[in-house]
Design an enzyme around this catalytic site. Sequence first.
Site, PDB file in Angstrom:
ATOM      1  NE  ARG A  90     -14.970  35.122  28.727  1.00 14.49           N
ATOM      2  CZ  ARG A  90     -14.720  34.558  27.580  1.00 14.49           C
ATOM      3  NH1 ARG A  90     -13.497  34.401  27.177  1.00 14.49           N
ATOM      4  NH2 ARG A  90     -15.712  34.149  26.828  1.00 14.49           N
ATOM      5  NE  ARG A  99     -15.798  38.203  24.428  1.00 18.59           N
ATOM      6  CZ  ARG A  99     -15.725  36.927  24.103  1.00 18.59           C
ATOM      7  NH1 ARG A  99     -14.597  36.279  24.143  1.00 18.59           N
ATOM      8  NH2 ARG A  99     -16.776  36.304  23.678  1.00 18.59           N
ATOM      9  CG  ASP A 102     -11.800  35.543  23.979  1.00 19.62           C
ATOM     10  OD1 ASP A 102     -11.889  34.447  24.569  1.00 19.62           O
ATOM     11  OD2 ASP A 102     -12.003  35.666  22.760  1.00 19.62           O
ATOM     12  CG  ASP A 104      -9.584  33.080  21.299  1.00 17.45           C
ATOM     13  OD1 ASP A 104     -10.258  32.399  22.083  1.00 17.45           O
ATOM     14  OD2 ASP A 104     -10.036  34.071  20.697  1.00 17.45           O
TER      15      ASP A 104
HETATM   16  N1  A4P Z   1     -12.112  26.697  22.078  1.00 17.24           N
HETATM   17  C1  A4P Z   1     -12.047  26.037  20.906  1.00 17.24           C
HETATM   18  N2  A4P Z   1     -10.940  26.342  20.240  1.00 17.24           N
HETATM   19  C2  A4P Z   1     -10.255  27.254  20.997  1.00 17.24           C
HETATM   20  C3  A4P Z   1      -9.019  27.937  20.829  1.00 17.24           C
HETATM   21  N3  A4P Z   1      -8.262  27.761  19.723  1.00 17.24           N
HETATM   22  N4  A4P Z   1      -8.624  28.793  21.799  1.00 17.24           N
HETATM   23  C4  A4P Z   1     -13.219  26.548  23.018  1.00 17.24           C
HETATM   24  C5  A4P Z   1      -9.382  28.983  22.915  1.00 17.24           C
HETATM   25  N5  A4P Z   1     -10.578  28.337  23.140  1.00 17.24           N
HETATM   26  C6  A4P Z   1     -11.005  27.485  22.180  1.00 17.24           C
HETATM   27  O1  A4P Z   1     -14.727  30.016  24.106  1.00 17.24           O
HETATM   28  C7  A4P Z   1     -15.653  28.967  24.041  1.00 17.24           C
HETATM   29  C8  A4P Z   1     -14.915  27.655  23.985  1.00 17.24           C
HETATM   30  O2  A4P Z   1     -14.099  27.624  22.837  1.00 17.24           O
HETATM   31  C9  A4P Z   1     -13.924  27.441  25.113  1.00 17.24           C
HETATM   32  O3  A4P Z   1     -14.529  26.858  26.220  1.00 17.24           O
HETATM   33  C10 A4P Z   1     -12.861  26.518  24.485  1.00 17.24           C
HETATM   34  O4  A4P Z   1     -13.003  25.191  24.964  1.00 17.24           O
HETATM   35  P1  A4P Z   1     -15.083  31.304  24.846  1.00 17.24           P
HETATM   36  O5  A4P Z   1     -13.873  32.179  24.832  1.00 17.24           O
HETATM   37  O6  A4P Z   1     -15.667  30.982  26.155  1.00 17.24           O
HETATM   38  O7  A4P Z   1     -16.267  31.878  23.926  1.00 17.24           O
HETATM   39  P2  A4P Z   1     -16.174  32.910  22.771  1.00 17.24           P
HETATM   40  O8  A4P Z   1     -14.866  33.609  22.808  1.00 17.24           O
HETATM   41  O9  A4P Z   1     -17.406  33.721  22.811  1.00 17.24           O
HETATM   42  O10 A4P Z   1     -16.234  31.997  21.500  1.00 17.24           O
HETATM   43  P3  A4P Z   1     -15.082  31.769  20.480  1.00 17.24           P
HETATM   44  O11 A4P Z   1     -15.613  30.781  19.512  1.00 17.24           O
HETATM   45  O12 A4P Z   1     -13.791  31.499  21.146  1.00 17.24           O
HETATM   46  O13 A4P Z   1     -15.060  33.154  19.767  1.00 17.24           O
HETATM   47  P4  A4P Z   1     -13.824  34.076  19.483  1.00 17.24           P
HETATM   48  O14 A4P Z   1     -13.356  33.819  18.127  1.00 17.24           O
HETATM   49  O15 A4P Z   1     -12.888  34.072  20.604  1.00 17.24           O
HETATM   50  O16 A4P Z   1     -14.577  35.438  19.391  1.00 17.24           O
HETATM   51  N6  A4P Z   1     -14.385  41.300  18.058  1.00 17.24           N
HETATM   52  C11 A4P Z   1     -13.197  41.946  18.104  1.00 17.24           C
HETATM   53  N7  A4P Z   1     -13.030  43.116  17.472  1.00 17.24           N
HETATM   54  N8  A4P Z   1     -12.124  41.412  18.767  1.00 17.24           N
HETATM   55  C12 A4P Z   1     -12.221  40.198  19.425  1.00 17.24           C
HETATM   56  O17 A4P Z   1     -11.238  39.753  20.033  1.00 17.24           O
HETATM   57  N9  A4P Z   1     -13.613  38.293  19.973  1.00 17.24           N
HETATM   58  C13 A4P Z   1     -14.763  37.630  19.913  1.00 17.24           C
HETATM   59  C14 A4P Z   1     -14.814  36.255  20.479  1.00 17.24           C
HETATM   60  C15 A4P Z   1     -15.937  38.201  19.248  1.00 17.24           C
HETATM   61  N10 A4P Z   1     -15.716  39.474  18.647  1.00 17.24           N
HETATM   62  C16 A4P Z   1     -14.519  40.104  18.691  1.00 17.24           C
HETATM   63  C17 A4P Z   1     -13.450  39.504  19.383  1.00 17.24           C
HETATM   64 MG    MG Z   2     -12.604  32.743  22.763  1.00 12.09          MG
END
Ligand code: A4P
Ligand code: MG
Length: 142
Positions: A90, A99, A102, A104
Amino acid sequence: MGEINSSKKTLCYIGLGSNVGNRYEHILQALELLQDTDGVKMLRVSALEETKPVGPPQPDYLNGVAAIETTLAPLDLLDRLQAIEKQLGREHIEKWGPRTIDLDILYYGDETITHPRLTVPHPEIAQREFVQRELKQAGYHG
Ligand code: A4P
Ligand code: MG
């Protein structure tokens, strides 16, 4: 008196998502690497489902949720998840962008964590119906 907390087990729910390349394979590999982690026991995995992207236009996702039991502290678990993301190739390009994988932390026991690197429960759970459905399939009952 100091308690030995290192063996404390916590029930956690991990969200998995992929929307680049062989999405199914990426999720399976992430599950295997997670299962092979010291201090992590895999309990249950939801069905994997195809979902419309949240965020900027991009390919559809394959999403799922895994229930694990872990002795890892929250930030150690996050480190491990990020190492797995890296191992699966990634590259972080844009927030909410496409990505290969991912991972979480959705829930870490019943803890509320507010840390610069980690917000738990994951703030997007309430907005994502598919996450709620998969959480239930993985055994989460609130
Ligand atoms: N971070 C903070 N809290 C957490 C947590 N609970 N779990 C920090 C994991 N990481 C967490 O994450 C950025 C930073 O969030 C990490 O360095 C960690 O310290 P990232 O994965 O690099 O960035 P990201 O995923 O773009 O941002 P974020 O805020 O994690 O977004 P999401 O909620 O993960 O959204 N649409 C569909 N249909 N399905 C999906 O799974 N995922 C996303 C990502 C967008 N759209 C999607 C989906
Ligand atoms: Mg994430």
